[in-house]
Motif scaffolding. Structure first.
Motif, PDB file in Angstrom:
ATOM      1  N   ALA A 109       0.839  -1.197   0.000  1.00 13.81           N
ATOM      2  CA  ALA A 109       0.000   0.000   0.000  1.00 13.81           C
ATOM      3  C   ALA A 109       0.876   1.250   0.000  1.00 13.81           C
ATOM      4  O   ALA A 109       1.949   1.279   0.600  1.00 13.81           O
ATOM      5  N   GLY A 110       0.421   2.302  -0.698  1.00  8.17           N
ATOM      6  CA  GLY A 110       1.201   3.538  -0.727  1.00  8.17           C
ATOM      7  C   GLY A 110       0.857   4.344  -1.961  1.00  8.17           C
ATOM      8  O   GLY A 110      -0.057   3.991  -2.710  1.00  8.17           O
ATOM      9  N   PHE A 111       1.572   5.401  -2.168  1.00  8.92           N
ATOM     10  CA  PHE A 111       1.257   6.297  -3.285  1.00  8.92           C
ATOM     11  C   PHE A 111       2.322   6.156  -4.366  1.00  8.92           C
ATOM     12  O   PHE A 111       3.448   5.735  -4.113  1.00  8.92           O
ATOM     13  N   ALA A 112       1.960   6.596  -5.571  1.00  8.74           N
ATOM     14  CA  ALA A 112       2.885   6.477  -6.711  1.00  8.74           C
ATOM     15  C   ALA A 112       4.099   7.382  -6.530  1.00  8.74           C
ATOM     16  O   ALA A 112       5.217   7.034  -6.890  1.00  8.74           O
ATOM     17  N   ASP A 113       3.896   8.580  -6.001  1.00 15.78           N
ATOM     18  CA  ASP A 113       5.037   9.458  -5.725  1.00 15.78           C
ATOM     19  C   ASP A 113       4.874  10.078  -4.343  1.00 15.78           C
ATOM     20  O   ASP A 113       3.935   9.754  -3.619  1.00 15.78           O
ATOM     21  N   TRP A 114       5.768  10.967  -3.994  1.00  9.65           N
ATOM     22  CA  TRP A 114       5.763  11.538  -2.645  1.00  9.65           C
ATOM     23  C   TRP A 114       4.861  12.754  -2.519  1.00  9.65           C
ATOM     24  O   TRP A 114       4.817  13.389  -1.474  1.00  9.65           O
ATOM     25  N   ARG A 115       4.170  13.144  -3.610  1.00  7.30           N
ATOM     26  CA  ARG A 115       3.339  14.346  -3.584  1.00  7.30           C
ATOM     27  C   ARG A 115       2.374  14.359  -2.385  1.00  7.30           C
ATOM     28  O   ARG A 115       2.254  15.392  -1.713  1.00  7.30           O
TER      29      ARG A 115
END
Lengths: 346, 282
Positions: free
Chosen positions: A30-36
């Motif tokens: 789980a997580g986001f594609a980038d750090w935005r």
């Protein structure tokens, strides 16, 4: 209530950060594609922090609200990247190589001490920084001219200010690449008529250094001049008249009256100008790219090439961080010295 | 007499490069190689340089890829520099008002320390931040975006805005704030309705000065933009090497790049000078 809000927001922010770190290291899926999203989380946290301050501390919170946005912005954009920079500086990290970043300890620092191009660039900075004194002398002359009883002062003031408005990159072409061009540039033509057969402004080291310095001086002399002019205009008229009554000539009254009174302004403007000079890069990158043989390189333009040509992020950052430390030491010493010196004279 | 001689000489030094660039944008190859200087007298001006940008009268209505590129770079420059200057003005004015009116204490830091903390950003050379930002922006997907540039430019302009605005607020008597409190206004009401309108000249000066800084910035833009968010200085720089003796088009491009600020400099010289000399002569 307010404190609870801050704690809650901090926990939420930390959670998002943790999820993203674990996601990037590959521990969890789980997580986001980038750090935005982490950036957005920081924004939400700052708002929550500000609201919490007001709720928890009332009037004092309202006052802190004036300062908070600027402080939180600076922390996010300066303090954090600088600390992150120290971390990068300890890595062996080349963007173009397949091996990712890996820890290198003091390797970059040791490499730096053996890098003759870097020390050469530092030596050039010594020249460029000393040349500020020359810029100062010219600017002082111009300020005195503008402060005299002349017609059309407004016109001259506007004209003298114009170079400051121009982008150094445009100046690089306008002066460096066309007016000083070897074959057809008017400066080269003028030099030929004056008897210099081979007016190559960027071929031999010292001439190239002076040519770069001349361009930078052209852009920045107006700044020094304006500051000095303001100082001259704030000077009480009676002092100069008293000197005249005492029989002091033009040079004498300048030497013994004007110059000492202008000393604090002079020190301030020289320091500011040196700080900006230490960032010199644009003109060098665009006119000579550091050549011939690194003779005109500044530290900034050298690091720019370390990154542009070799993609060496780790080493480049190491060089920059070392430069920053040297600047801080130099400025601290200069500030102390100038303070002591002005006190002694005044 | 000597004085006017010196003044005219320096006026020539300041103006000649600008004159040279503007006239060269109207020259053809032979005028460049023969070093002609005065339009109509020794060369016949022609729209050549401006045509290569798609900005001459005869090409302005045709489609032109050169013009499309120029317009997008110009728009990027305007958006980033105006955006960053506005953001810096908001953040800076708030902080400056706070520093001028209240006593703060953050741990060991008092007002003077906080001011020094802001001003010390000035000594940071762009190289120190450039590479960390390259890595950070890549992770944040902010590389080659206008927003990314705006954040960095705000940072460059912020210390100067705070410096100018603090001086401005210090010059406005505190009694005005106190009268506003008596009338029932809050701290923020007094700031927004009473003090801020009086500080407009300083805000104009701070805004213009940061506009100049951001418009001319090259280093960050060169490292952090590639296609979408390129600004005008990056475009000028990328063309200097490749053009050979195509001086007319470089001259036209340079003229277009410096024109906005030359106009600002002529019309608003008063504000620029007052911004630069904040704190001098005291």
């Amino acid at each position: 209530m307010g404190r609870a809000l801050i704690v809650l927001a901090s926990l939420g922010g930390a959670l998002i950060l943790l999820v993203q770190i674990l996601h990037t290291t590959g521990t969890i899926a789980a997580g986001f594609a980038d750090w935005r999203p982490v950036l957005y989380a920081y924004l939400v946290w700052t708002v929550a922090f500000a609201v919490g301050q007001v709720m928890a501390r009332g009037q004092r919170g309202l006052r802190a609200l004036f300062l908070l946005p600027a402080v939180l912005f600076t922390v996010a954009v300066v303090i954090f990247p600088t600390l992150f920079g120290f971390y990068i500086a300890s890595l062996d990290w080349n963007l173009s190589s397949f091996a990712g970043p890996h820890f290198n300890g003091l390797g970059n620092l040791i490499g730096l001490f053996n890098d003759s191009y870097y020390w050469n660039a530092l030596g050039n900075m010594l020249f460029y920084t000393t040349a500020v004194l020359g810029e100062y002398a010219i600017a002082f002359g111009l300020a005195l001219l503008l402060n005299a009883e002349i017609r059309g002062r407004k016109f001259f003031r506007v004209v003298f200010l114009l170079p400051l408005m121009l982008s150094p990159v445009a100046v690089s072409w306008m002066i460096g690449k066309s007016i000083m061009e070897y074959r057809f540039g008017p400066a080269a033509t003028l030099a030929r008529t004056l008897g210099w057969d081979n007016p190559a402004f960027f071929a031999s080291p010292w001439i190239a250094r002076f040519s770069i310095e001349a361009m930078d001086a052209w852009v920045s002399i107006p700044f020094i001049m304006i500051m000095l002019l303001a100082g001259l205009q704030a000077m009480p008229k009676e002092v100069l008249e008293a000197a005249k009554v005492d029989g002091a000539g033009g040079w004498q009254s300048f030497r013994h009256v004007t110059f000492p009174i202008m000393l604090p302004v002079s020190v301030t403007v020289l320091l500011i100008r040196m700080i900006f000079k230490l960032k010199l890069a644009d003109i060098v990158i665009n006119v000579t790219a550091g050549g011939p043989g690194g003779a005109t390189d500044t530290v900034s333009s050298f690091i720019y090439r370390v990154y542009r040509d070799r993609s060496n992020v780790g080493y480049g950052t190491g060089l920059a961080m070392f430069y920053l430390l040297m600047i801080i030491v130099l400025l601290t010493v200069l500030l102390r010295l100038s303070r002591r010196w002005t006190q002694k004279v005044a | 007499m000597l004085i006017y001689g010196a003044l005219l000489f320096w006026a020539f030094v300041c103006l000649f490069p600008i004159y040279w660039t503007v006239t060269t944008s109207f020259k053809s190859a032979i005028d460049v190689t023969q070093g002609h200087l005065v339009p109509w007298l020794d060369f016949q001006p022609d729209w050549k340089g401006w045509r290569s940008l798609g900005l001459s009268p005869d090409s302005i209505f045709e489609t032109s890829t050169a013009r499309a590129e120029f317009v997008s770079r110009f728009a990027n420059s305007i958006i980033t520099s105006v955006g960053a200057s506005l953001l810096a003005l908001v953040l800076g004015s708030l902080a400056a008002y706070g520093l001028s009116r209240f006593r703060y204490k953050f741990g060991w830091m008092r007002n003077d320390d906080i001011l020094f903390f802001f001003m010390s950003q000035l000594i940071l050379p762009p190289v120190v931040l450039a590479l960390p930002f390259l890595v950070l922006y890549k992770a944040l997907s902010l590389l080659d975006t206008r927003l990314g540039l705006i954040l960095l430019y705000t940072l460059t302009a912020l210390p100067i805005v705070i410096w100018i605005m603090r001086d401005q607020f210090n010059a406005i008597p505190v009694e005005l704030d106190e009268a506003a409190f008596v009338d029932g206004l809050s701290v923020w009401g007094a700031f927004l309705r009473i003090v801020l309108p009086l500080a407009v000249p300083g805000m104009v000066a701070a805004f213009i000065l940061s506009l100049v800084l951001c418009w001319n910035e090259y280093f960050f833009a060169a490292l952090l933009t590639s296609t979408d968010a390129k600004t005008l200085p990056v475009m000028v720089a990328s063309q200097t090497g490749s053009q050979g003796i195509n001086w007319w088009s470089m001259a036209a491009l340079s003229t277009a790049a410096i024109a906005p600020l030359v106009i600002v400099g002529i019309l608003l010289e008063r504000y620029i000078v007052s911004g630069l000399t904040t704190g001098a002569g005291k």
